[in-house]
Motif scaffolding. Structure first.
Motif, PDB file in Angstrom:
ATOM      1  N   ARG A  25     -12.161  -1.053  -0.504  1.00 20.07           N
ATOM      2  CA  ARG A  25     -13.339  -0.258  -0.140  1.00 20.07           C
ATOM      3  C   ARG A  25     -13.296   0.129   1.338  1.00 20.07           C
ATOM      4  NH1 ARG A  25     -16.431  -4.727  -3.298  1.00 20.07           N
ATOM      5  NH2 ARG A  25     -16.513  -3.831  -5.376  1.00 20.07           N
ATOM      6  N   ALA A  26     -12.962  -0.826   2.191  1.00 20.34           N
ATOM      7  CA  ALA A  26     -12.961  -0.580   3.631  1.00 20.34           C
ATOM      8  C   ALA A  26     -11.862   0.397   4.048  1.00 20.34           C
ATOM      9  CB  ALA A  26     -12.799  -1.909   4.379  1.00 20.34           C
ATOM     10  N   GLU A  27     -10.701   0.289   3.434  1.00 19.46           N
ATOM     11  CA  GLU A  27      -9.554   1.128   3.803  1.00 19.46           C
ATOM     12  C   GLU A  27      -9.524   2.460   3.056  1.00 19.46           C
ATOM     13  OE1 GLU A  27      -7.445   0.431   6.244  1.00 19.46           O
ATOM     14  OE2 GLU A  27      -8.480  -1.458   6.627  1.00 19.46           O
ATOM     15  N   GLY A  28     -10.338   2.575   2.014  1.00 16.58           N
ATOM     16  CA  GLY A  28     -10.397   3.820   1.261  1.00 16.58           C
ATOM     17  C   GLY A  28      -9.278   3.985   0.241  1.00 16.58           C
ATOM     18  N   TRP A  29      -8.644   2.882  -0.170  1.00 11.58           N
ATOM     19  CA  TRP A  29      -7.622   2.987  -1.222  1.00 11.58           C
ATOM     20  C   TRP A  29      -8.292   3.461  -2.508  1.00 11.58           C
ATOM     21  CZ3 TRP A  29      -6.320  -2.815  -0.329  1.00 11.58           C
ATOM     22  CH2 TRP A  29      -5.687  -2.969   0.912  1.00 11.58           C
ATOM     23  N   ALA A  30      -7.605   4.256  -3.274  1.00  7.25           N
ATOM     24  CA  ALA A  30      -8.155   4.756  -4.529  1.00  7.25           C
ATOM     25  C   ALA A  30      -8.287   3.645  -5.568  1.00  7.25           C
ATOM     26  CB  ALA A  30      -7.275   5.879  -5.085  1.00  7.25           C
ATOM     27  N   ARG A  31      -7.342   2.710  -5.543  1.00 12.66           N
ATOM     28  CA  ARG A  31      -7.394   1.606  -6.506  1.00 12.66           C
ATOM     29  C   ARG A  31      -6.510   0.463  -6.062  1.00 12.66           C
ATOM     30  NH1 ARG A  31      -2.662   2.867  -9.979  1.00 12.66           N
ATOM     31  NH2 ARG A  31      -2.247   5.054  -9.568  1.00 12.66           N
ATOM     32  N   LEU A  32      -6.785  -0.673  -6.643  1.00 14.44           N
ATOM     33  CA  LEU A  32      -5.996  -1.897  -6.513  1.00 14.44           C
ATOM     34  C   LEU A  32      -5.502  -2.211  -7.913  1.00 14.44           C
ATOM     35  CD1 LEU A  32      -5.143  -4.618  -5.107  1.00 14.44           C
ATOM     36  CD2 LEU A  32      -7.452  -5.439  -5.659  1.00 14.44           C
ATOM     37  N   TYR A  33      -4.210  -2.464  -8.057  1.00 13.52           N
ATOM     38  CA  TYR A  33      -3.678  -2.741  -9.393  1.00 13.52           C
ATOM     39  C   TYR A  33      -2.609  -3.811  -9.323  1.00 13.52           C
ATOM     40  CZ  TYR A  33       0.479   0.096  -8.351  1.00 13.52           C
ATOM     41  OH  TYR A  33       1.644   0.585  -7.809  1.00 13.52           O
ATOM     42  N   TRP A  34      -2.376  -4.456 -10.475  1.00 12.29           N
ATOM     43  CA  TRP A  34      -1.368  -5.505 -10.570  1.00 12.29           C
ATOM     44  C   TRP A  34      -0.982  -5.697 -12.016  1.00 12.29           C
ATOM     45  CZ3 TRP A  34      -6.512  -6.308  -9.501  1.00 12.29           C
ATOM     46  CH2 TRP A  34      -7.230  -7.110 -10.380  1.00 12.29           C
TER      47      TRP A  34
ATOM     48  N   THR B  95      -5.489  11.377  -4.277  1.00 12.19           N
ATOM     49  CA  THR B  95      -5.185  11.878  -2.938  1.00 12.19           C
ATOM     50  C   THR B  95      -5.177  10.745  -1.909  1.00 12.19           C
ATOM     51  OG1 THR B  95      -7.526  12.355  -2.561  1.00 12.19           O
ATOM     52  CG2 THR B  95      -6.132  14.163  -3.409  1.00 12.19           C
ATOM     53  N   ARG B  96      -5.653   9.589  -2.311  1.00 17.73           N
ATOM     54  CA  ARG B  96      -5.691   8.440  -1.397  1.00 17.73           C
ATOM     55  C   ARG B  96      -4.625   7.424  -1.803  1.00 17.73           C
ATOM     56  NH1 ARG B  96     -11.294   6.209  -2.247  1.00 17.73           N
ATOM     57  NH2 ARG B  96     -10.979   7.079  -4.314  1.00 17.73           N
ATOM     58  N   ALA B  97      -4.237   6.594  -0.845  1.00 13.87           N
ATOM     59  CA  ALA B  97      -3.260   5.528  -1.113  1.00 13.87           C
ATOM     60  C   ALA B  97      -3.837   4.530  -2.109  1.00 13.87           C
ATOM     61  CB  ALA B  97      -2.893   4.823   0.191  1.00 13.87           C
ATOM     62  N   VAL B  98      -2.946   3.784  -2.728  1.00 14.16           N
ATOM     63  CA  VAL B  98      -3.320   2.710  -3.649  1.00 14.16           C
ATOM     64  C   VAL B  98      -2.652   1.422  -3.175  1.00 14.16           C
ATOM     65  CG1 VAL B  98      -3.653   4.252  -5.620  1.00 14.16           C
ATOM     66  CG2 VAL B  98      -1.423   3.193  -5.251  1.00 14.16           C
ATOM     67  N   CYS B  99      -3.148   0.305  -3.663  1.00 17.15           N
ATOM     68  CA  CYS B  99      -2.603  -0.988  -3.288  1.00 17.15           C
ATOM     69  C   CYS B  99      -2.090  -1.706  -4.532  1.00 17.15           C
ATOM     70  CB  CYS B  99      -3.659  -1.840  -2.598  1.00 17.15           C
ATOM     71  SG  CYS B  99      -3.045  -3.466  -2.081  1.00 17.15           S
ATOM     72  N   TYR B 100      -0.805  -2.026  -4.508  1.00 15.96           N
ATOM     73  CA  TYR B 100      -0.185  -2.787  -5.587  1.00 15.96           C
ATOM     74  C   TYR B 100      -0.129  -4.253  -5.177  1.00 15.96           C
ATOM     75  CZ  TYR B 100       3.473  -4.635  -8.639  1.00 15.96           C
ATOM     76  OH  TYR B 100       4.191  -5.397  -9.529  1.00 15.96           O
ATOM     77  N   LEU B 101      -0.837  -5.090  -5.912  1.00 13.47           N
ATOM     78  CA  LEU B 101      -0.797  -6.538  -5.716  1.00 13.47           C
ATOM     79  C   LEU B 101       0.448  -7.037  -6.448  1.00 13.47           C
ATOM     80  CD1 LEU B 101      -1.791  -9.375  -5.058  1.00 13.47           C
ATOM     81  CD2 LEU B 101      -3.473  -9.132  -6.901  1.00 13.47           C
TER      82      LEU B 101
ATOM     83  N   VAL C 259       0.876  -1.173   0.000  1.00 13.44           N
ATOM     84  CA  VAL C 259       0.000   0.000   0.000  1.00 13.44           C
ATOM     85  C   VAL C 259       0.911   1.220   0.000  1.00 13.44           C
ATOM     86  CG1 VAL C 259      -1.768   1.268   1.263  1.00 13.44           C
ATOM     87  CG2 VAL C 259      -1.826  -1.242   1.207  1.00 13.44           C
ATOM     88  N   HIS C 260       0.659   2.133  -0.927  1.00 15.96           N
ATOM     89  CA  HIS C 260       1.554   3.286  -1.054  1.00 15.96           C
ATOM     90  C   HIS C 260       0.818   4.527  -1.538  1.00 15.96           C
ATOM     91  CE1 HIS C 260       1.820   3.116  -5.516  1.00 15.96           C
ATOM     92  NE2 HIS C 260       1.643   1.824  -5.336  1.00 15.96           N
ATOM     93  N   GLU C 261       1.434   5.669  -1.277  1.00 17.85           N
ATOM     94  CA  GLU C 261       0.943   6.941  -1.799  1.00 17.85           C
ATOM     95  C   GLU C 261       1.261   6.995  -3.290  1.00 17.85           C
ATOM     96  OE1 GLU C 261      -0.767   9.178   0.006  1.00 17.85           O
ATOM     97  OE2 GLU C 261      -0.601   7.827   1.718  1.00 17.85           O
ATOM     98  N   ASN C 262       0.649   7.929  -3.985  1.00 21.62           N
ATOM     99  CA  ASN C 262       0.910   8.084  -5.413  1.00 21.62           C
ATOM    100  C   ASN C 262       0.608   9.510  -5.837  1.00 21.62           C
ATOM    101  OD1 ASN C 262      -1.829   7.943  -7.245  1.00 21.62           O
ATOM    102  ND2 ASN C 262      -2.131   7.071  -5.218  1.00 21.62           N
ATOM    103  N   THR C 263       0.915   9.812  -7.060  1.00 12.73           N
ATOM    104  CA  THR C 263       0.772  11.188  -7.545  1.00 12.73           C
ATOM    105  C   THR C 263      -0.512  11.434  -8.330  1.00 12.73           C
ATOM    106  OG1 THR C 263       2.021  10.664  -9.552  1.00 12.73           O
ATOM    107  CG2 THR C 263       3.272  11.487  -7.648  1.00 12.73           C
ATOM    108  N   TRP C 264      -1.327  10.426  -8.511  1.00  9.84           N
ATOM    109  CA  TRP C 264      -2.525  10.572  -9.343  1.00  9.84           C
ATOM    110  C   TRP C 264      -3.818  10.648  -8.551  1.00  9.84           C
ATOM    111  CZ3 TRP C 264      -2.815   9.035 -14.958  1.00  9.84           C
ATOM    112  CH2 TRP C 264      -1.588   9.237 -15.595  1.00  9.84           C
TER     113      TRP C 264
END
Length: 150
Positions: A111-120, A78-84, A71-76
């Motif tokens: 959804r629960a943590e409010g990540w902007a997206r999950l990607y892999w 305002t919320r963290a994203v999760c990289y699988l 789980v990390h911040e990103n530039t696109w």
């Protein structure tokens, strides 16, 4: 066919089976990692202050798969994203919905943590995995470039 499974955070007692599954995952991708990398990965998984996390799929008391995420911040957004980063299911447990259950767990966590997206990402020729992934999202057409320190 879908097999009922429990998706949960990795526990210290999971290390032996995780080590075996991790070795098989690395074998699948034709890579060999230094033992120090594997030790450090496991230690980061167990460290509550690390951005690296691992969930496992358990069927009838046996861990049969895992997903590693960062789980990390990103530039696109305002919320963290999760990289699988890694997803693996033991060969004898494939085709039973376990990979999809791991992704579904992460989608619910998103959804629960409010990540902007999950990607892999995966290799273009990994047809079996892509059949699972295509049920959740379509490949976005980006091409990955890698520069390694020599």
């Amino acid at each position: 066919m879908t097999t009922p499974c429990i998706i949960r955070a990795a526990l210290p007692s999971d290390e032996p089976v995780w080590q075996e599954l991790w070795r098989r995952y690395c074998d699948f991708y034709g890579t060999r990692l230094d033992d120090e990398v594997t030790r450090r990965t496991w230690n980061r998984i167990l460290d509550p202050d690390s951005a690296v996390m691992c969930i496992v799929a358990e069927v009838e008391g046996r861990v049969v798969g895992f997903a590693h995420c960062v789980v990390h911040e990103n530039t696109w957004e305002t919320r963290a994203v999760c990289y699988l980063e890694d997803l693996f299911v033991a060969r004898d447990a494939r085709g039973r919905g376990i990979g999809g259950a791991l992704i579904e767990w992460l989608r619910n966590a998103m959804r629960a943590e409010g990540w902007a997206r999950l990607y892999w990402m995966t290799k273009a020729d990994n047809a079996q995995a892509r059949r699972v992934y295509d049920r959740f999202a379509q490949a976005d057409g980006f091409v990955r470039y890698v520069i390694r320190q020599t």
